[in-house]
Design a protein around this motif. Structure first.
Motif, PDB file in Angstrom:
ATOM      1  N   ARG A 112       0.963  -1.223   0.105  1.00 54.16           N
ATOM      2  CA  ARG A 112      -0.117   0.009   0.269  1.00 54.16           C
ATOM      3  C   ARG A 112       0.678   1.212   0.190  1.00 54.16           C
ATOM      4  O   ARG A 112       0.379   2.300  -0.528  1.00 54.16           O
ATOM      5  CB  ARG A 112      -0.890  -0.191   0.462  1.00 54.16           C
ATOM      6  N   GLN A 113       1.816   1.255   1.086  1.00 57.23           N
ATOM      7  CA  GLN A 113       2.864   2.439   0.674  1.00 57.23           C
ATOM      8  C   GLN A 113       3.393   2.605  -0.454  1.00 57.23           C
ATOM      9  O   GLN A 113       4.388   3.773  -0.845  1.00 57.23           O
ATOM     10  CB  GLN A 113       4.390   2.303   1.877  1.00 57.23           C
ATOM     11  N   CYS A 114       3.618   1.737  -1.529  1.00 54.48           N
ATOM     12  CA  CYS A 114       3.824   1.446  -3.129  1.00 54.48           C
ATOM     13  C   CYS A 114       3.589   1.520  -3.894  1.00 54.48           C
ATOM     14  O   CYS A 114       3.802   1.814  -4.431  1.00 54.48           O
ATOM     15  CB  CYS A 114       5.701   1.125  -2.396  1.00 54.48           C
ATOM     16  N   LYS A 115       2.139   2.052  -3.870  1.00 57.39           N
ATOM     17  CA  LYS A 115       1.407   2.225  -5.196  1.00 57.39           C
ATOM     18  C   LYS A 115       1.043   2.665  -5.942  1.00 57.39           C
ATOM     19  O   LYS A 115       1.339   1.757  -6.822  1.00 57.39           O
ATOM     20  CB  LYS A 115      -0.133   2.459  -4.010  1.00 57.39           C
ATOM     21  N   ARG A 116       1.936   3.855  -5.717  1.00 53.26           N
ATOM     22  CA  ARG A 116       2.191   4.438  -6.375  1.00 53.26           C
ATOM     23  C   ARG A 116       3.406   3.988  -7.633  1.00 53.26           C
ATOM     24  O   ARG A 116       3.474   3.508  -9.345  1.00 53.26           O
ATOM     25  CB  ARG A 116       2.743   6.513  -6.547  1.00 53.26           C
ATOM     26  N   PHE A 117       4.040   3.394  -6.624  1.00 55.22           N
ATOM     27  CA  PHE A 117       4.975   3.161  -7.875  1.00 55.22           C
ATOM     28  C   PHE A 117       5.129   2.421  -8.552  1.00 55.22           C
ATOM     29  O   PHE A 117       5.335   2.098  -9.755  1.00 55.22           O
ATOM     30  CB  PHE A 117       7.146   2.941  -7.164  1.00 55.22           C
ATOM     31  N   THR A 166      16.212  -0.449  -7.315  1.00 52.39           N
ATOM     32  CA  THR A 166      15.511   1.347  -7.616  1.00 52.39           C
ATOM     33  C   THR A 166      16.681   2.216  -6.391  1.00 52.39           C
ATOM     34  O   THR A 166      16.925   0.760  -4.834  1.00 52.39           O
ATOM     35  CB  THR A 166      14.348   0.519  -6.753  1.00 52.39           C
ATOM     36  N   ASP A 167      15.942   2.866  -6.295  1.00 53.06           N
ATOM     37  CA  ASP A 167      16.022   3.685  -5.021  1.00 53.06           C
ATOM     38  C   ASP A 167      15.156   3.650  -4.510  1.00 53.06           C
ATOM     39  O   ASP A 167      13.747   3.205  -4.610  1.00 53.06           O
ATOM     40  CB  ASP A 167      16.239   4.805  -5.558  1.00 53.06           C
ATOM     41  N   GLU A 168      14.603   5.063  -3.358  1.00 56.31           N
ATOM     42  CA  GLU A 168      13.441   5.402  -2.053  1.00 56.31           C
ATOM     43  C   GLU A 168      11.774   4.671  -3.651  1.00 56.31           C
ATOM     44  O   GLU A 168      12.287   5.688  -4.411  1.00 56.31           O
ATOM     45  CB  GLU A 168      13.426   6.087  -1.770  1.00 56.31           C
ATOM     46  N   ILE A 169      11.433   4.108  -2.900  1.00 62.43           N
ATOM     47  CA  ILE A 169       9.721   4.159  -3.630  1.00 62.43           C
ATOM     48  C   ILE A 169       8.579   4.064  -2.879  1.00 62.43           C
ATOM     49  O   ILE A 169       7.289   3.859  -3.325  1.00 62.43           O
ATOM     50  CB  ILE A 169       9.467   2.336  -4.567  1.00 62.43           C
TER      51      ILE A 169
END
Length: 283
Positions: A112-117, A166-169
């Protein structure tokens, strides 16, 4: 020092514990345990000297299991705290590339916390929930498939020898979790020998008397004591009765804060101390 902590290995709790120990120069045996209650119980049974568990997240709020344990036991005390940013990365086995990922694994909260990525960069991949971010890392490492990726923190990659893709997502860069170190023994208002930054307590007020909460808060306001955290929870008694959790900033001095707590005891129907402790922030 023997430290029990919420496991398994490769989680954000382990990463925070590593940072906490490095900052304080603590060495010793670290034992991952599968539940918060179990980690604290190991300390209460003297199988560990201290326990390390999460207590609050800036996005999700309080960790209720931790708060309930503190509330229901008067022989456990907070002796330290660290706040740590929650930074997610995508991890794959050596040889994998982000463009080739077709399956993504992680804890539901991490997904959920990376949904946009996941929507923008990995729309071609199917997402699968796991019991923890660490479990996702173990699964990807064991399968050895370059089309699989796990989402989690730095400890995950280090534990399972994965490649960072990746970098932070994470969608929100302000995602921060508080972790506490607790010990066996009751907290007290005795003046500490070293520097402390916070005092945590629980109080219950007469909810049927108008102005009781205002009076309780005014005790701290008139002394210039900042409440860096305030939260209410049902008392598990009558509907409409609440208990309040306060974290007090100790910067105005021990004498000022302890006098306020003693005055609160005269106003509240119950006061339970959780401890005075240092608070540090990891970058």
């Amino acid at each position: 020092m023997r430290i029990s902590y919420l496991g398994p290995q490769g989680t954000f709790t382990e990463e925070a514990l590593q940072r906490y120990c490095a900052i304080h120069g603590i060495e010793g045996k670290r034992q991952p345990i599968s539940t918060i209650d179990g980690a604290i119980e190991a300390c209460m049974l003297d199988e560990a000297d201290v326990a390390f568990v999460p207590v609050e997240n800036s996005l999700g709020g309080s960790v209720l299991t931790t708060m309930d344990y503190l509330t229901e036991h008067d022989d456990v005390a907070i002796c330290g705290e660290i706040t740590m940013p929650i930074r997610h990365y995508a991890w794959g086995i050596p040889g994998s590339e982000l463009a080739g990922i077709r399956q993504v694994y992680s804890h539901p909260q991490a997904l959920r916390q990376c949904k946009r990525f996941l929507t923008d960069r990995l729309a071609q991949a199917d997402c699968h929930e796991t019991a923890s971010t660490s479990e996702a890392g173990r699964w990807v490492a064991d399968k050895g498939d370059t089309a699989m990726a796990a989402i989690g923190g730095l400890a995950l990659g280090q534990t399972y020898g994965l490649k960072r893709l990746t970098d932070e997502i994470q969608d929100n860069t302000l995602n921060v979790t508080r972790f506490i170190m607790v010990r066996h023994g009751a907290a007290s208002l005795t003046k500490p020998e070293g520097e402390v930054h916070k005092l945590s307590l629980l109080c219950e007020l007469d909810g049927l008397r108008p102005g009781s909460l205002y009076e309780g808060l005014a005790i701290f306001a008139k002394r210039g004591i900042n409440l860096v955290r305030i939260e209410s929870r049902p008392t598990k008694g009558r509907l409409g009765e609440y208990k309040f959790f306060f974290d007090l900033d100790m910067s105005t001095g021990y004498d000022n804060v302890s006098a306020a707590v003693e005055e609160l005891r005269q106003t509240a129907t119950a006061v339970q101390l959780f401890g005075m402790y240092q608070s540090i922030a990891a970058e």
